[in-house]
Motif scaffolding. Structure first.
Motif, PDB file in Angstrom:
ATOM      1  N   MET A   1       0.844  -1.188   0.000  1.00 19.55           N
ATOM      2  CA  MET A   1       0.000   0.000   0.000  1.00 19.55           C
ATOM      3  C   MET A   1       0.886   1.246   0.000  1.00 19.55           C
ATOM      4  N   LYS A   2       0.667   2.108  -0.959  1.00 22.67           N
ATOM      5  CA  LYS A   2       1.416   3.348  -1.083  1.00 22.67           C
ATOM      6  C   LYS A   2       0.609   4.480  -0.471  1.00 22.67           C
ATOM      7  N   ILE A   3       1.272   5.318   0.325  1.00 24.09           N
ATOM      8  CA  ILE A   3       0.615   6.449   0.972  1.00 24.09           C
ATOM      9  C   ILE A   3       1.366   7.716   0.593  1.00 24.09           C
ATOM     10  N   THR A   4       0.659   8.648  -0.030  1.00 23.08           N
ATOM     11  CA  THR A   4       1.256   9.898  -0.479  1.00 23.08           C
ATOM     12  C   THR A   4       0.618  11.055   0.272  1.00 23.08           C
ATOM     13  N   LYS A   5       1.460  11.943   0.772  1.00 21.11           N
ATOM     14  CA  LYS A   5       0.984  13.098   1.547  1.00 21.11           C
ATOM     15  C   LYS A   5       0.869  14.319   0.644  1.00 21.11           C
ATOM     16  N   TYR A   6      -0.287  14.986   0.748  1.00 21.48           N
ATOM     17  CA  TYR A   6      -0.525  16.193  -0.039  1.00 21.48           C
ATOM     18  C   TYR A   6      -0.876  17.371   0.876  1.00 21.48           C
ATOM     19  N   ILE A   7       0.040  17.685   1.765  1.00 26.18           N
ATOM     20  CA  ILE A   7      -0.042  18.853   2.660  1.00 26.18           C
ATOM     21  C   ILE A   7      -1.062  18.615   3.787  1.00 26.18           C
ATOM     22  N   HIS A   8      -0.611  18.880   4.980  1.00 24.24           N
ATOM     23  CA  HIS A   8      -1.392  18.799   6.208  1.00 24.24           C
ATOM     24  C   HIS A   8      -1.839  17.354   6.471  1.00 24.24           C
ATOM     25  N   SER A   9      -3.146  17.078   6.464  1.00 25.04           N
ATOM     26  CA  SER A   9      -3.641  15.735   6.768  1.00 25.04           C
ATOM     27  C   SER A   9      -4.247  15.043   5.553  1.00 25.04           C
ATOM     28  N   CYS A  10      -3.976  15.565   4.377  1.00 19.47           N
ATOM     29  CA  CYS A  10      -4.507  14.993   3.135  1.00 19.47           C
ATOM     30  C   CYS A  10      -3.582  13.871   2.660  1.00 19.47           C
ATOM     31  N   LEU A  11      -4.123  12.663   2.613  1.00 24.22           N
ATOM     32  CA  LEU A  11      -3.336  11.480   2.268  1.00 24.22           C
ATOM     33  C   LEU A  11      -4.043  10.677   1.185  1.00 24.22           C
ATOM     34  N   LEU A  12      -3.269  10.260   0.184  1.00 25.61           N
ATOM     35  CA  LEU A  12      -3.782   9.415  -0.888  1.00 25.61           C
ATOM     36  C   LEU A  12      -3.213   8.017  -0.708  1.00 25.61           C
ATOM     37  N   LEU A  13      -4.099   7.039  -0.538  1.00 25.52           N
ATOM     38  CA  LEU A  13      -3.695   5.646  -0.373  1.00 25.52           C
ATOM     39  C   LEU A  13      -3.975   4.893  -1.665  1.00 25.52           C
ATOM     40  N   GLU A  14      -3.011   4.072  -2.105  1.00 27.22           N
ATOM     41  CA  GLU A  14      -3.160   3.302  -3.340  1.00 27.22           C
ATOM     42  C   GLU A  14      -2.875   1.832  -3.060  1.00 27.22           C
ATOM     43  N   GLN A  15      -3.798   0.987  -3.527  1.00 29.15           N
ATOM     44  CA  GLN A  15      -3.676  -0.453  -3.326  1.00 29.15           C
ATOM     45  C   GLN A  15      -4.381  -1.156  -4.486  1.00 29.15           C
ATOM     46  N   ASP A  16      -3.662  -2.040  -5.168  1.00 30.76           N
ATOM     47  CA  ASP A  16      -4.244  -2.847  -6.249  1.00 30.76           C
ATOM     48  C   ASP A  16      -4.963  -1.985  -7.289  1.00 30.76           C
ATOM     49  N   GLY A  17      -4.359  -0.867  -7.630  1.00 30.32           N
ATOM     50  CA  GLY A  17      -4.916  -0.003  -8.662  1.00 30.32           C
ATOM     51  C   GLY A  17      -6.049   0.898  -8.206  1.00 30.32           C
ATOM     52  N   GLU A  18      -6.397   0.872  -6.923  1.00 26.14           N
ATOM     53  CA  GLU A  18      -7.477   1.712  -6.400  1.00 26.14           C
ATOM     54  C   GLU A  18      -6.904   2.810  -5.519  1.00 26.14           C
ATOM     55  N   GLN A  19      -7.633   3.924  -5.450  1.00 24.98           N
ATOM     56  CA  GLN A  19      -7.178   5.075  -4.681  1.00 24.98           C
ATOM     57  C   GLN A  19      -8.233   5.492  -3.657  1.00 24.98           C
ATOM     58  N   LEU A  20      -7.757   5.706  -2.448  1.00 16.89           N
ATOM     59  CA  LEU A  20      -8.593   6.157  -1.335  1.00 16.89           C
ATOM     60  C   LEU A  20      -7.981   7.441  -0.795  1.00 16.89           C
ATOM     61  N   LEU A  21      -8.796   8.487  -0.658  1.00 15.69           N
ATOM     62  CA  LEU A  21      -8.296   9.801  -0.248  1.00 15.69           C
ATOM     63  C   LEU A  21      -8.844  10.175   1.123  1.00 15.69           C
ATOM     64  N   PHE A  22      -7.952  10.622   2.013  1.00 17.14           N
ATOM     65  CA  PHE A  22      -8.344  11.116   3.326  1.00 17.14           C
ATOM     66  C   PHE A  22      -8.189  12.630   3.409  1.00 17.14           C
ATOM     67  N   ASP A  23      -9.204  13.288   3.909  1.00 19.23           N
ATOM     68  CA  ASP A  23      -9.157  14.663   4.413  1.00 19.23           C
ATOM     69  C   ASP A  23      -8.527  15.705   3.487  1.00 19.23           C
ATOM     70  N   PRO A  24      -9.095  15.911   2.304  1.00 26.31           N
ATOM     71  CA  PRO A  24      -8.643  17.038   1.473  1.00 26.31           C
ATOM     72  C   PRO A  24      -9.195  18.347   2.049  1.00 26.31           C
ATOM     73  N   GLY A  25      -8.367  19.036   2.828  1.00 24.79           N
ATOM     74  CA  GLY A  25      -8.810  20.244   3.525  1.00 24.79           C
ATOM     75  C   GLY A  25      -8.266  21.515   2.906  1.00 24.79           C
ATOM     76  N   THR A  26      -8.588  22.637   3.503  1.00 28.11           N
ATOM     77  CA  THR A  26      -8.280  23.937   2.908  1.00 28.11           C
ATOM     78  C   THR A  26      -6.773  24.182   2.777  1.00 28.11           C
ATOM     79  N   PHE A  27      -5.981  23.714   3.736  1.00 25.28           N
ATOM     80  CA  PHE A  27      -4.537  23.953   3.654  1.00 25.28           C
ATOM     81  C   PHE A  27      -3.919  23.243   2.449  1.00 25.28           C
ATOM     82  N   THR A  28      -4.513  22.115   2.056  1.00 27.26           N
ATOM     83  CA  THR A  28      -3.989  21.354   0.919  1.00 27.26           C
ATOM     84  C   THR A  28      -4.014  22.180  -0.364  1.00 27.26           C
ATOM     85  N   PHE A  29      -5.041  22.986  -0.517  1.00 22.49           N
ATOM     86  CA  PHE A  29      -5.249  23.712  -1.780  1.00 22.49           C
ATOM     87  C   PHE A  29      -4.932  25.204  -1.671  1.00 22.49           C
ATOM     88  N   ALA A  30      -4.469  25.656  -0.519  1.00 21.58           N
ATOM     89  CA  ALA A  30      -4.360  27.095  -0.244  1.00 21.58           C
ATOM     90  C   ALA A  30      -3.421  27.838  -1.179  1.00 21.58           C
TER      91      ALA A  30
END
Length: 219
Positions: A1-30
């Protein structure tokens, strides 16, 4: 399982070709370094609680439009998002299978904050390997002691470095992925990591210095 951080608490998890995203918040896109288009291939978005640094409604609308992703969250978040036309699969607690991801949702209290009512919040144990406690250091989470990877908030108005270190000591993870540091300038984040990394190394815990968006670890 690959976990990529996109600022603050925004995390993209990848497993078997699927993607699960946690907490895309305002700091991620600021500052525009990350855009909703980054997440156009996600199949599910999980929002742990309603605070803006974990939930950017406008960005979430665009992510869902681009990806067709399902959204999972608390009843409180579901009520908040309903006026925006966003449907939410309500999760209270327990196990659920989300494609390639086995999730165990745990209702946890948010750490105390100044003059604000605490939100409903969920922590998640993912694929039997990774614990995302959201913004909670609750003793409830000690049942995941010796977890392979702990997603650890390392900076917040409600935290001190001593509190962070004590929570990690209690859980004894093999590895730590630091989060909740997206409001600080790069030089300050690096300074914090310079403090945390050797401290945890003394305990045999690997500390991953994911300070730039798009950096990842694999478990």
């Amino acid at each position: 399982m690959k976990i990529t951080k996109y600022i603050h608490s925004c995390l993209l998890l990848e497993q078997d070709g699927e993607q699960l995203l946690f907490d895309p918040g305002t700091f991620t896109f600021a500052d525009g370094a990350v855009t909703p288009d980054t997440f156009k291939n996600v199949s599910t978005v999980v929002i742990t609680h309603q605070h803006p640094d974990h939930l950017d409604v406008k960005a979430l609308q665009e992510i869902v439009r681009l990806s067709g992703a399902a959204v999972l969250s608390t009843p409180e978040v579901a009520d908040q998002l309903k006026p925006y036309g966003l449907k939410v699969q309500v999760v209270v607690e327990g196990s659920l299978q989300v494609g390639a991801f086995q999730l165990e949702a745990v209702s946890v209290p948010h750490e105390p904050i100044l003059d604000s009512e605490l939100p409903q919040m969920l922590a998640f144990f993912i694929n039997g390997k990774v614990l995302n406690p959201a913004d909670s250091f609750s003793p409830i989470l000690q049942k995941f002691k010796r977890v392979e990877l702990l997603i650890l908030p390392v900076m917040a108005p409600f935290l001190t470095e001593l509190r962070v270190a004590e929570f990690a000591r209690q859980l004894e993870p093999q590895q730590i992925l630091p989060v909740h540091d997206g409001y600080a300038k790069d030089f300050f984040v690096e300074q914090r990591y310079d403090t945390y990394e050797p401290h945890f190394a003394e305990q045999g815990i690997q500390f991953h210095r994911l300070s730039q968006p798009g950096q990842s670890v694999t478990v």
